[in-house]
Design an enzyme around this catalytic site. Structure first.
Site, mmCIF file in Angstrom:
data_model
loop_
_atom_site.group_PDB
_atom_site.id
_atom_site.type_symbol
_atom_site.label_atom_id
_atom_site.label_comp_id
_atom_site.label_asym_id
_atom_site.label_seq_id
_atom_site.Cartn_x
_atom_site.Cartn_y
_atom_site.Cartn_z
ATOM 1 N N ARG A 181 -40.401 -15.246 -28.073
ATOM 2 C CA ARG A 181 -39.303 -14.590 -28.665
ATOM 3 C C ARG A 181 -38.770 -13.855 -27.616
ATOM 4 N NH1 ARG A 181 -34.973 -15.674 -31.656
ATOM 5 N NH2 ARG A 181 -35.194 -15.163 -33.615
ATOM 6 N N TYR B 253 -21.238 -14.135 -34.015
ATOM 7 C CA TYR B 253 -22.077 -15.384 -33.635
ATOM 8 C C TYR B 253 -22.121 -16.473 -34.941
ATOM 9 C CZ TYR B 253 -26.800 -17.520 -33.813
ATOM 10 O OH TYR B 253 -27.792 -18.501 -33.855
ATOM 11 N N GLU C 167 -27.767 -18.278 -40.466
ATOM 12 C CA GLU C 167 -26.815 -16.954 -40.411
ATOM 13 C C GLU C 167 -25.516 -17.813 -40.852
ATOM 14 O OE1 GLU C 167 -26.809 -13.643 -38.998
ATOM 15 O OE2 GLU C 167 -28.894 -14.104 -39.737
ATOM 16 N N SER D 295 -27.643 -22.473 -37.615
ATOM 17 C CA SER D 295 -28.504 -21.310 -38.046
ATOM 18 C C SER D 295 -28.232 -21.123 -39.620
ATOM 19 C CB SER D 295 -28.060 -20.118 -37.004
ATOM 20 O OG SER D 295 -28.350 -19.011 -37.595
ATOM 21 N N GLN E 150 -36.386 -19.750 -25.864
ATOM 22 C CA GLN E 150 -37.579 -19.753 -26.437
ATOM 23 C C GLN E 150 -37.849 -21.169 -27.135
ATOM 24 O OE1 GLN E 150 -39.321 -17.665 -30.578
ATOM 25 N NE2 GLN E 150 -37.642 -19.137 -31.072
ATOM 26 N N GLN F 224 -25.424 -17.653 -26.638
ATOM 27 C CA GLN F 224 -25.414 -16.256 -26.935
ATOM 28 C C GLN F 224 -26.060 -15.966 -28.201
ATOM 29 O OE1 GLN F 224 -26.221 -13.082 -27.529
ATOM 30 N NE2 GLN F 224 -24.006 -12.856 -28.520
ATOM 31 N N THR G 187 -34.222 -23.025 -21.100
ATOM 32 C CA THR G 187 -34.922 -21.630 -20.492
ATOM 33 C C THR G 187 -35.157 -20.763 -21.603
ATOM 34 O OG1 THR G 187 -32.938 -20.427 -19.989
ATOM 35 C CG2 THR G 187 -34.077 -21.813 -18.245
#
Ligand code: NDP
Ligand code: GDR
Length: 350
Positions: free
Chosen positions: A197, A162, A141, A139, A17, A93, A15
């Site tokens: 997004r 995260y 990140e 990611s 992006q 998340q 569900t």
């Protein structure tokens, strides 16, 4: 002649992006696509509505099932009943700032959730002997404080709950590949955006505001750190790289990036400038949006993806900004009509 069965994919985070773009892409390749969705008090399938076909219809090739990355038994059940050829773990998340506020939950879903899904796949393979390929949504990140350019050999220095959780999921994936011979790949994707997004990520927050300011529904936009720099690409381009990773002879990890980085200020300049507005007249910095630890500068090096997968981004930064502003300007115009006719409140803001 025997008819060839379509390949089956199972997607967590369908569900979201990326889930919606990946579903479109896989359907276009002839796949049957199964998605795990969370129970929610409101429907959370808006990004899929345009491709949804009632499952009572025999031509429906996208099927949705209730489950959650926190529920190992549901993950095992769906892997066993669907018998997918490919599993894409996109569920998360995924908001970095919110992970500081919900660290425990973020770790459970992002890190342990990946482990639960890997374990479901491993156990399914052990009991059936089938081949199942696994994609992990890693990611940029994870690089965090390590300066650019970042590639597959750059060391991780995560800067948020995260990002730490994504590092754990990355290593779980490597470990299942090494320990059990699983065909498991990590895609290390740099930021990718689109008109779909989530509205609390900085690019979409900006383009939503540009649309609303342009039509007179809003005047101010409150943001945090404007100096951070990101390698922003288009989500539609990036889902193809996920799929390509699972089509190779050997499982491996790949950076996916545009190799071009811009600050939040530059995004503001491009988005407001596109409709003839000056961002400095509308933007205010609100320290509420500062993060306890920031990631200053991300710029990927995607040579490996280019050489091995034959992948390259198609949409430039400028085209991405234009695509998002065009879409949000249309949305704001429709919103304005509803406000003028008293159907919604003009103060409603993303
Ligand atoms: P989104 O936030 O748009 O989507 C996240 C998806 O995960 C949604 O479908 C959401 O469901 C689902 N989800 C959230 N919690 C759970 C849970 N407990 N169990 C099952 N599903 C859950 O993220 P994107 O599509 O942008 O990103 C996809 C993946 O790629 C994420 O893992 C993200 O961390 C990662 N990633 C994203 C990048 C980007 O720039 N977009 C870059 C690098 C990595 P619901 O709709 O119900 O909230
Ligand atoms: P990011 O994306 O943290 O890179 O994670 P986000 O758009 O949230 O932030 C990008 C940069 O903008 C700064 N910023 C703000 N961010 C938000 N959300 N809201 C603001 O008001 C604001 N003002 C300034 C941030 O501080 C940051 O420096 C995204 C997610 O999709 C992750 O799931 C994914 O892994 C990474 O991209 C790659």
């Amino acid at each position: 002649m025997e008819e060839k069965m379509p390949k089956k994919a199972l997607i967590t985070g369908i569900t979201g992006q990326d889930g919606s773009y990946l579903t479109e892409f896989l359907l276009s390749k002839g796949y049957e696509v199964h998605g795990v969705i969370r129970r929610s008090s409101n429907f959370n399938t808006q990004r899929l509505d345009h491709i949804y076909i009632d499952p009572h219809n025999s031509c429906a090739r996208m099927k949705l099932h209730y489950g959650d990355l926190s529920d190992a038994s549901a993950l095992r059940k769906w892997v066993d009943t669907i018998c997918p050829d490919e599993v894409y773990n996109l569920g998360a998340q995924s908001h970095v700032g919110i992970s500081f506020e919900n660290p425990d939950y973020t770790a459970d879903v992002v890190a342990t959730g990946a482990l639960r899904l890997l374990e479901a796949v491993r156990a399914h393979i052990e009991s059936t002997g089938r081949e199942v390929r696994y994609y992990q949504a890693g990611s940029s990140e994870m690089y965090g404080a390590t300066p650019p350019p970042q590639d597959e050999n750059t060391s991780f220095h995560p800067r948020s709950p995260y990002a730490v959780s994504k590092v754990a999921a990355h290593w779980y994936t490597v470990n299942y590949r090494e320990a059990y011979g699983l065909f498991a790949c990590n895609g290390i994707l740099f930021n990718h955006e689109s008109p779909r997004r989530g509205e609390n990520f900085v690019t979409r927050k900006i383009t939503r505001a540009v649309g609303r300011i342009k039509v007179g529904l809003q005047n101010k936009l409150f943001l945090g750190n404007l100096k951070a720099s990101r390698d922003w690409g288009f989500a539609g381009d990036y889902v193809e790289a996920m799929w390509l990773m699972l089509q190779q002879d050997k499982p491996d990890d790949y950076v996916v990036a545009t190799e071009d980085s811009h600050t939040v200020e530059e995004f503001l300049e491009a988005a407001f400038g596109y409709v003839g507005l000056n961002w400095k007249e509308h933007v205010e910095v609100d320290p509420r949006y500062f993060r306890p630890a920031e990631v200053d500068n991300l710029r990927g090096c995607a040579t490996k993806a280019k050489e091995v997968l034959g992948w390259a981004p198609k949409v430039s930064f400028k085209q991405l900004v234009a695509m998002m502003v065009d879409s949000d300007l249309e949305k704001a115009k429709r919103e304005k009509i509803l406000v003028e006719h008293g159907y919604i409140d003009s103060r409603q803001q993303p």
